[in-house]
Design a protein around this motif. Structure first.
Motif, mmCIF file in Angstrom:
data_model
loop_
_atom_site.group_PDB
_atom_site.id
_atom_site.type_symbol
_atom_site.label_atom_id
_atom_site.label_comp_id
_atom_site.label_asym_id
_atom_site.label_seq_id
_atom_site.Cartn_x
_atom_site.Cartn_y
_atom_site.Cartn_z
ATOM 1 N N ASN A 64 0.997 -1.069 -0.019
ATOM 2 C CA ASN A 64 0.025 0.117 -0.031
ATOM 3 C C ASN A 64 0.754 1.206 -0.096
ATOM 4 O OD1 ASN A 64 0.701 0.555 2.739
ATOM 5 N ND2 ASN A 64 -0.907 -0.951 3.396
ATOM 6 N N LYS A 65 0.302 2.424 0.042
ATOM 7 C CA LYS A 65 0.893 3.781 -0.091
ATOM 8 C C LYS A 65 2.007 3.980 1.120
ATOM 9 C CE LYS A 65 -2.725 6.441 2.015
ATOM 10 N NZ LYS A 65 -3.651 7.568 1.861
ATOM 11 N N ASP A 66 1.437 3.361 2.203
ATOM 12 C CA ASP A 66 2.654 3.243 3.451
ATOM 13 C C ASP A 66 3.781 2.957 3.330
ATOM 14 O OD1 ASP A 66 0.919 5.210 4.846
ATOM 15 O OD2 ASP A 66 -0.031 3.434 5.714
ATOM 16 N N HIS A 67 3.777 1.686 2.613
ATOM 17 C CA HIS A 67 4.944 0.771 2.109
ATOM 18 C C HIS A 67 5.748 1.484 1.095
ATOM 19 C CE1 HIS A 67 2.113 -2.560 3.424
ATOM 20 N NE2 HIS A 67 2.872 -2.465 4.216
ATOM 21 N N THR A 68 4.968 2.166 0.095
ATOM 22 C CA THR A 68 5.881 2.862 -0.836
ATOM 23 C C THR A 68 6.387 3.953 -0.341
ATOM 24 O OG1 THR A 68 4.217 2.312 -2.571
ATOM 25 C CG2 THR A 68 5.612 4.593 -3.045
ATOM 26 N N LYS A 69 6.049 4.794 0.605
ATOM 27 C CA LYS A 69 6.404 6.036 1.355
ATOM 28 C C LYS A 69 7.688 5.357 2.134
ATOM 29 C CE LYS A 69 5.547 9.495 4.812
ATOM 30 N NZ LYS A 69 4.542 9.982 5.420
ATOM 31 N N GLU A 70 7.646 4.172 2.794
ATOM 32 C CA GLU A 70 8.787 3.777 3.754
ATOM 33 C C GLU A 70 9.854 3.375 2.920
ATOM 34 O OE1 GLU A 70 9.714 0.082 6.927
ATOM 35 O OE2 GLU A 70 7.684 0.527 6.192
ATOM 36 N N LEU A 71 9.673 2.792 1.554
ATOM 37 C CA LEU A 71 10.551 2.359 0.554
ATOM 38 C C LEU A 71 11.322 3.651 0.054
ATOM 39 C CD1 LEU A 71 12.058 0.438 -1.329
ATOM 40 C CD2 LEU A 71 10.155 0.466 -2.716
ATOM 41 N N LEU A 72 10.735 4.628 -0.331
ATOM 42 C CA LEU A 72 11.259 5.844 -0.654
ATOM 43 C C LEU A 72 12.045 6.360 0.095
ATOM 44 C CD1 LEU A 72 7.916 7.267 -2.902
ATOM 45 C CD2 LEU A 72 10.253 5.767 -3.699
ATOM 46 N N ASN A 73 11.430 6.511 1.348
ATOM 47 C CA ASN A 73 12.353 7.239 2.526
ATOM 48 C C ASN A 73 13.518 6.340 2.769
ATOM 49 O OD1 ASN A 73 10.610 9.087 3.165
ATOM 50 N ND2 ASN A 73 9.699 8.090 4.771
ATOM 51 N N GLN A 74 13.659 4.881 2.473
ATOM 52 C CA GLN A 74 15.015 4.394 3.094
ATOM 53 C C GLN A 74 15.776 4.538 1.590
ATOM 54 O OE1 GLN A 74 14.496 0.327 4.421
ATOM 55 N NE2 GLN A 74 12.976 0.901 5.745
ATOM 56 N N LEU A 75 15.151 4.654 0.452
ATOM 57 C CA LEU A 75 15.936 4.732 -0.649
ATOM 58 C C LEU A 75 16.599 6.452 -0.692
ATOM 59 C CD1 LEU A 75 14.062 3.386 -3.468
ATOM 60 C CD2 LEU A 75 16.419 2.475 -2.893
ATOM 61 N N GLY A 76 15.825 7.314 -0.118
ATOM 62 C CA GLY A 76 16.286 8.793 -0.237
ATOM 63 C C GLY A 76 17.369 8.880 0.671
ATOM 64 N N THR A 77 17.132 8.122 1.952
ATOM 65 C CA THR A 77 18.396 8.228 3.024
ATOM 66 C C THR A 77 19.611 7.380 3.025
ATOM 67 O OG1 THR A 77 17.155 6.886 4.389
ATOM 68 C CG2 THR A 77 16.741 9.353 4.733
ATOM 69 N N HIS A 78 19.459 6.799 1.878
ATOM 70 C CA HIS A 78 20.462 5.359 1.495
ATOM 71 C C HIS A 78 20.631 4.328 2.385
ATOM 72 C CE1 HIS A 78 21.717 8.542 -1.293
ATOM 73 N NE2 HIS A 78 21.813 9.425 -0.684
ATOM 74 N N GLN A 79 19.407 4.070 3.173
ATOM 75 C CA GLN A 79 19.465 2.855 3.801
ATOM 76 C C GLN A 79 19.191 1.664 3.033
ATOM 77 O OE1 GLN A 79 16.232 3.318 6.968
ATOM 78 N NE2 GLN A 79 16.912 5.321 7.246
ATOM 79 N N LEU A 80 18.738 1.850 1.829
ATOM 80 C CA LEU A 80 18.553 0.783 0.816
ATOM 81 C C LEU A 80 19.412 1.438 -0.442
ATOM 82 C CD1 LEU A 80 15.059 -0.617 1.008
ATOM 83 C CD2 LEU A 80 17.199 -1.802 1.473
ATOM 84 N N ASP A 81 20.189 0.578 -1.155
ATOM 85 C CA ASP A 81 20.745 1.065 -2.631
ATOM 86 C C ASP A 81 20.453 -0.063 -3.503
ATOM 87 O OD1 ASP A 81 22.293 2.376 -4.310
ATOM 88 O OD2 ASP A 81 24.139 1.181 -3.532
ATOM 89 N N LEU A 82 19.429 0.286 -4.259
ATOM 90 C CA LEU A 82 18.618 -0.797 -5.207
ATOM 91 C C LEU A 82 19.217 -0.363 -6.432
ATOM 92 C CD1 LEU A 82 15.239 -1.417 -3.509
ATOM 93 C CD2 LEU A 82 17.371 -2.846 -3.080
ATOM 94 N N GLN A 83 19.228 -1.439 -7.412
ATOM 95 C CA GLN A 83 19.053 -1.272 -8.898
ATOM 96 C C GLN A 83 17.949 -1.330 -9.242
ATOM 97 O OE1 GLN A 83 22.254 -3.716 -10.356
ATOM 98 N NE2 GLN A 83 23.789 -2.693 -9.377
ATOM 99 N N SER A 84 17.163 -2.383 -8.886
ATOM 100 C CA SER A 84 15.756 -2.424 -9.557
ATOM 101 C C SER A 84 14.847 -3.012 -8.315
ATOM 102 C CB SER A 84 15.709 -3.487 -10.651
ATOM 103 O OG SER A 84 16.640 -4.679 -10.380
ATOM 104 N N VAL A 85 13.478 -2.953 -8.762
ATOM 105 C CA VAL A 85 12.380 -3.354 -7.963
ATOM 106 C C VAL A 85 11.511 -4.305 -8.751
ATOM 107 C CG1 VAL A 85 10.523 -2.854 -6.511
ATOM 108 C CG2 VAL A 85 12.493 -1.200 -6.359
ATOM 109 N N VAL A 86 11.414 -5.513 -8.397
ATOM 110 C CA VAL A 86 10.541 -6.460 -9.233
ATOM 111 C C VAL A 86 9.279 -6.763 -8.611
ATOM 112 C CG1 VAL A 86 10.677 -8.560 -10.550
ATOM 113 C CG2 VAL A 86 12.887 -7.569 -10.128
ATOM 114 N N VAL A 87 8.129 -6.531 -9.479
ATOM 115 C CA VAL A 87 6.736 -6.791 -8.689
ATOM 116 C C VAL A 87 6.011 -7.709 -9.398
ATOM 117 C CG1 VAL A 87 6.713 -4.423 -7.702
ATOM 118 C CG2 VAL A 87 5.693 -4.863 -9.791
ATOM 119 N N PHE A 88 5.469 -8.614 -8.861
ATOM 120 C CA PHE A 88 4.573 -9.510 -9.323
ATOM 121 C C PHE A 88 3.023 -8.649 -9.640
ATOM 122 C CE2 PHE A 88 1.550 -13.286 -8.789
ATOM 123 C CZ PHE A 88 1.712 -13.834 -10.015
#
Length: 117
Positions: A64-88
């Protein structure tokens, strides 16, 4: 839809869940070995998988949108460094996918969103 890929859904021996079957199939498709470093990662109660610290797999329903917000926050603060997100794709509605796609482009244009069906 995910459960249709479980051992029982495919009428095969074993106890693999649909999530395990899809993830294993995608890992092979993406060139990873069976010994790839798979980390289970949670966004709230949503279970995701990060492979070798650079590819995030989102298979289950419930994103949901809260999960998207959390993912974006972690990417923006460099807690996660991803090349791709794969979704079913079957586990996501159009609004969730669109919000995720727009958010990823705004935070980091180098993270690819890959939809699979």
């Amino acid at each position: 839809m995910v459960d249709s890929f479980s051992s029982s859904g495919l009428n095969t021996d074993g106890d693999a869940t649909g999530e395990q079957t899809i993830l294993t199939t995608w890992l092979v498709q993406d060139g990873y070995s069976f010994e790839a470093d798979i980390e289970t990662f949670y966004f709230g109660e949503y279970r995701a998988h990060i492979i070798e610290n650079n590819r995030l797999y989102l298979i289950n329903e419930g994103w949901n949108k809260d999960h998207t917000k959390e993912l974006l926050n972690q990417l923006g603060t460099h807690q996660l460094d991803l090349q791709s997100v794969v979704v079913f794709g079957y586990s996501f509605n159009i609004a969730e996918l669109r919000e995720l796609e727009i958010g990823l482009k705004q935070v980091d244009s180098h993270v690819n969103l890959i939809r699979r069906y």
